[in-house]
Design an enzyme around this catalytic site. Sequence first.
Site, PDB file in Angstrom:
ATOM      1  N   ASN A  54       0.802  -1.411   0.033  1.00 53.59           N
ATOM      2  CA  ASN A  54      -0.236   0.284  -0.711  1.00 53.59           C
ATOM      3  C   ASN A  54       0.966   1.275   0.006  1.00 53.59           C
ATOM      4  OD1 ASN A  54      -2.402  -1.592   0.175  1.00 53.59           O
ATOM      5  ND2 ASN A  54      -1.607  -2.159   2.471  1.00 53.59           N
ATOM      6  N   HIS A  93     -14.067  -1.192   6.541  1.00 50.54           N
ATOM      7  CA  HIS A  93     -13.184  -2.002   6.882  1.00 50.54           C
ATOM      8  C   HIS A  93     -13.552  -2.602   7.927  1.00 50.54           C
ATOM      9  CE1 HIS A  93      -9.275  -2.648   9.014  1.00 50.54           C
ATOM     10  NE2 HIS A  93      -8.064  -2.591   7.898  1.00 50.54           N
ATOM     11  N   GLU A 137     -16.007   4.569   2.951  1.00 51.01           N
ATOM     12  CA  GLU A 137     -14.902   4.499   2.907  1.00 51.01           C
ATOM     13  C   GLU A 137     -14.591   5.718   1.894  1.00 51.01           C
ATOM     14  OE1 GLU A 137     -12.271   1.153   2.761  1.00 51.01           O
ATOM     15  OE2 GLU A 137     -13.582   0.353   5.115  1.00 51.01           O
ATOM     16  N   SER A 166     -11.180  -0.940  -0.025  1.00 53.54           N
ATOM     17  CA  SER A 166      -9.166  -1.463   0.142  1.00 53.54           C
ATOM     18  C   SER A 166      -9.599  -2.328  -0.360  1.00 53.54           C
ATOM     19  CB  SER A 166      -8.659  -1.767   1.463  1.00 53.54           C
ATOM     20  OG  SER A 166     -10.062  -2.452   2.523  1.00 53.54           O
ATOM     21  N   ASP A 180     -13.863   7.383   5.861  1.00 54.22           N
ATOM     22  CA  ASP A 180     -12.696   6.227   6.074  1.00 54.22           C
ATOM     23  C   ASP A 180     -11.329   6.943   4.915  1.00 54.22           C
ATOM     24  OD1 ASP A 180     -10.468   4.170   6.108  1.00 54.22           O
ATOM     25  OD2 ASP A 180     -11.152   3.024   7.420  1.00 54.22           O
ATOM     26  N   HIS A 216      -7.070   4.748   2.377  1.00 56.25           N
ATOM     27  CA  HIS A 216      -6.520   4.558   0.333  1.00 56.25           C
ATOM     28  C   HIS A 216      -6.677   5.288  -0.458  1.00 56.25           C
ATOM     29  CE1 HIS A 216      -5.141   0.037   1.832  1.00 56.25           C
ATOM     30  NE2 HIS A 216      -6.563   0.738   2.340  1.00 56.25           N
ATOM     31  N   LYS A 246       0.155   4.246   4.170  1.00 56.04           N
ATOM     32  CA  LYS A 246       0.085   3.634   3.260  1.00 56.04           C
ATOM     33  C   LYS A 246       0.423   4.192   1.964  1.00 56.04           C
ATOM     34  CE  LYS A 246      -3.691   0.182   4.559  1.00 56.04           C
ATOM     35  NZ  LYS A 246      -5.107   0.462   5.447  1.00 56.04           N
TER      36      LYS A 246
HETATM   37  C1  LIG Z   1      -5.676  -0.666   6.390  1.00 52.62           C
HETATM   38  C2  LIG Z   1      -6.466   0.401   7.139  1.00 52.62           C
HETATM   39  C3  LIG Z   1      -7.105   0.432   8.181  1.00 52.62           C
HETATM   40  C4  LIG Z   1      -5.974   0.488   9.109  1.00 52.62           C
HETATM   41  O1  LIG Z   1      -4.851   1.101   9.226  1.00 52.62           O
HETATM   42  P1  LIG Z   1      -3.606   0.530  10.518  1.00 52.62           P
HETATM   43  O2  LIG Z   1      -2.962   1.986  10.246  1.00 52.62           O
HETATM   44  O3  LIG Z   1      -2.771  -0.163   9.032  1.00 52.62           O
HETATM   45  O4  LIG Z   1      -4.525  -0.120  11.485  1.00 52.62           O
HETATM   46  C5  LIG Z   1      -8.576   1.279   8.039  1.00 52.62           C
HETATM   47  N1  LIG Z   1      -9.485   1.442   7.601  1.00 52.62           N
HETATM   48  C6  LIG Z   1      -9.233   1.241   6.004  1.00 52.62           C
HETATM   49  C7  LIG Z   1      -9.644   1.250   4.784  1.00 52.62           C
HETATM   50  C8  LIG Z   1      -7.386   0.573   5.797  1.00 52.62           C
HETATM   51  O5  LIG Z   1      -7.568  -0.035   4.575  1.00 52.62           O
END
Ligand SMILES: *Cc1c(COP(=O)(O)O)cnc(C)c1O
Length: 397
Positions: A52, A138, A177, A181, A206, A209, A241
């Site tokens: 990522n 997620h 999101e 992801s 969220d 990505h 990421k």
């Molecule tokens: C990776 C991810 C998370 C978690 O983030 P980390 O910092 O890796 O714990 C939360 N939400 C989504 C959509 C993700 O892809």
Amino acid sequence: MMTPVVTGPFALGQALAEREQAALLRRRTPVEAASGGRIRVGGRDCLNVSGNDYLGLAGHPAIKAAFAAGVAQYGAGAGASPLVTGYSRAHQQLEETLAEWLGVEAVLLFNCGFSANQAVLKALLGKEHLLWQDRLNHASLQEMGSQLPCKMKRFGHNDMAALERLLEPSRGLIVSEGVFSMDGDQGPWGELSRLAARSGNWLMIDDAHGLGVLGPEGRGTLAAQGVSPGSVHVHMGTFGKALGVAGAFVGGSRELVEYLVNFARHYVYSTHMPPAQACAVTRSIELVRGADEARAHLARLVARFRQGAQALGWQLGASDTPIQPLLVGESSAALQLAERLRGRGVWAGAIRPPTVPVGTARLRITLCAAHGEDDVDRLLEALGPRLADERGGAHAP
Ligand SMILES: *Cc1c(COP(=O)(O)O)cnc(C)c1O
């Protein structure tokens, strides 16, 4: 298969054996080195299309130098939780940098995105509230949502008519999101913000990505879609990421952040991220903001990959981001495909249930700005034309 011997209250062996039988057992592979879209595993160098680190920043010398300078100034660790003595000038500066970059009033840092999501939901939602979530959100959001005393309603992926039917006025929080992801497609943020405003509910993004990858200066999915940051009440993003480091943040109004400082248990009762890490992320944001050319290059790679993979007969998702799932359906088919690519020097991840819905196992291809067009061509060559046995059971996400 051995019949597991019962030795206590937890049937661990049985759970593992069942997973193995269904081609769902997970195993880890230690990586020896990874940077710039390459990975070394078992002494072998491979093209990495599974990470990522979308801008190839995890190995950037300026970020490493900022991390090292942070260690020299602050030491290796924060030494305490943020309300004790773990909150430093370096953390404060990162919060201010993020707020200015993203156009929000205030920001709070978390050790990871998983805990940031859980903290927000737990701190906000009581039993009188409702939580509406996209079905493909997620695991951190789904899990906390199902454990809370509030009522959770999941709507079909990006199905705004379904969400509208489920909404009740001024009852809670809608979460979706920016970029999904495992599918790489985007949430419809213009419509989400209209529905939230019209129903008097809060909206949370969220953007793990989308941040760094989409929009002018890499400001993320909202900026890419022309949606004002003020129409989303809770912004969450991660530093692990595209930003190439680790950690996460929650942003929004000053009042929201002050509330979380007081009521977010994952924040209050956890050692703060190392100040040096905050220094590295602050430096990374400077690079990300100036990386419009790298983002344009990445978009060209994505277009080249999609065109080539479609010509070879592969079924792609509806994604125009660096996350490009190749849908194969069965878990065993996804594993075999990943294995075949590894044999040809290309490292891609097979994604299986329960990470994705049953029958939608896939190869999750991710491209990175450090790749060149020749890397995309090498990936396509390693894939080759889709075989008949990789067709079974696949359907669009
Ligand atoms: C990776 C991810 C998370 C978690 O983030 P980390 O910092 O890796 O714990 C939360 N939400 C989504 C959509 C993700 O892809």
